[in-house]
Design an enzyme around this catalytic site. Structure first.
Site, PDB file in Angstrom:
ATOM      1  N   SER A  13      55.928  38.944  80.542  1.00 27.89           N
ATOM      2  CA  SER A  13      56.484  38.864  79.375  1.00 27.89           C
ATOM      3  C   SER A  13      57.431  40.030  79.192  1.00 27.89           C
ATOM      4  CB  SER A  13      55.496  38.529  77.973  1.00 27.89           C
ATOM      5  OG  SER A  13      54.534  39.873  78.108  1.00 27.89           O
ATOM      6  N   LYS A  38      51.775  40.816  68.974  1.00 31.33           N
ATOM      7  CA  LYS A  38      52.861  41.482  69.632  1.00 31.33           C
ATOM      8  C   LYS A  38      53.731  42.093  68.733  1.00 31.33           C
ATOM      9  CE  LYS A  38      53.040  39.585  74.285  1.00 31.33           C
ATOM     10  NZ  LYS A  38      53.845  39.049  75.333  1.00 31.33           N
TER      11      LYS A  38
END
EC number: 3.4.21.53
Length: 342
Positions: free
Chosen positions: A239, A284
């Site tokens: 990611s 996140k």
């Protein structure tokens, strides 16, 4: 023993048992939460996160932070309850993160391989965006010593094998597979500024002894002398790709992609610059906001979840490709509204 003391003892026994059980017995859940976040324009352990040599660099300011998710395992009952009530963590069945049929070592190895692939994809996507040439590079060697080990080095550019030009990793794979083991081939390669040539005798492929085998891992990247190193250890998964690409472009092109602002984000990336979805978007975003991010780049497929869980004060920018991410950052810098998650 009088009745009052006996009553007290009887009342305390379940409490003591619960205390022992709660602190010793583990639960089949893991806690997910905000993980560390790293500025891809900055340094970690006195090294540039994205270290570029062999090309002129443009100064950068502000932040382009990649974000991660923390995973806490082997929780006892009290720890699990504490994470659940914290509001910053979520509990998921352990089997979703660590499937019982796969060993922890295999999972960690897979995560590391995905991370390495994301680095390679990020580099190629950035160089393609900048119209800079790429090359087929030696990215490493297998676990068992192969015939190229000790002759080639990580970072070497493969130019030709015998008289066949090497323009893509598939050129190497196909040519070697079609050549019988025991055949000596001439490999032309570039290391730094120098072009070299070396004979290498092919071994038998471990999975198909009829095919030749060099024992190297291949990838695409910058053409020497340009060299890109990504210096983040103990991070897994794919990611970080988008943020790595943006950092590399920012360093190799005039101006500042982030306009000197604090931008964070996440997203996988392939070599064409397409941005893909990730897991743990809410954690996140939380991590990014806690360190001061004002803008967060969200993969398009994560937008619905992100919109529902966005921290206050964090602008969400919808991203489908590397080009769209850069265009949205330019809009912000010019005072225009970027494409948002709605």
């Amino acid at each position: 023993m009088n009745r009052r003391i006996l009553t007290l003892i009887v009342a305390l026994v379940p409490v003591l048992v619960l205390g022992v059980v709660g602190s010793v017995v583990t639960v089949p859940f893991v806690a997910l939460g905000p993980g560390p976040t790293f500025d891809t324009l900055g340094q970690v352990d006195d090294k540039q996160v994205v270290d570029v040599t062999g090309a002129p660099l443009d100064p950068t300011t502000g932040h382009l932070n990649m974000t991660t998710v923390s995973v806490r395992d082997e929780l006892n009952l009290f720890e699990a309850f504490g994470f659940w009530v914290s509001g910053e963590h979520g509990l998921v069945p352990r089997a979703e993160v660590y499937p019982p049929e796969v060993s922890r070592e295999e999972i960690d190895k897979s995560n590391q391989q995905e991370f390495k692939q994301s680095e390679s994809n990020a580099e190629v996507a950035a160089l393609n965006y900048l119209d800079m040439p790429t090359a087929v590079l030696v990215r490493g060697f297998g676990d068992d010593e192969g015939p190229a080990d000790g002759v080639l080095e990580t970072g070497d550019q493969l130019i030709r094998i015998d008289d066949t030009p090497i323009n893509a990793p598939e050129d190497v794979i196909d040519l070697v597979a079609e050549t019988p083991p025991g055949t000596t081939v001439t490999v032309d390669y570039r290391r730094g500024d120098a072009e070299n040539s070396a004979p290498i005798t092919l071994a038998a492929h471990p999975e198909d002894p009829a095919k030749g085998f060099l024992g190297i891992m291949l990838g695409e990247g910058g053409r020497p002398p340009l060299q890109v190193e990504f210096n983040l250890a103990d991070i897994g998964g794919p990611s970080a790709g988008l943020m790595f690409s943006l950092a590399l472009i920012d360093k190799l092109s005039p101006g500042e992609l982030n306009g000197g602002r604090f931008v964070a984000g996440t997203g996988t990336i392939d070599e064409t610059g397409k941005v893909g979805p990730i897991g743990g978007i809410q954690y996140k975003m939380m991590a990014a906001r806690e360190v001061g991010a004002e803008t967060f780049l969200v993969p398009a497929d994560n937008c619905n979840e992100a919109r529902q869980r966005a921290p206050e004060g964090l602008r969400l920018v919808r991203v489908e490709t590397l080009d769209s991410a850069i265009a949205s950052l330019a809009d912000i810098d010019a005072g225009r509204e970027p494409i948002s998650c709605g």
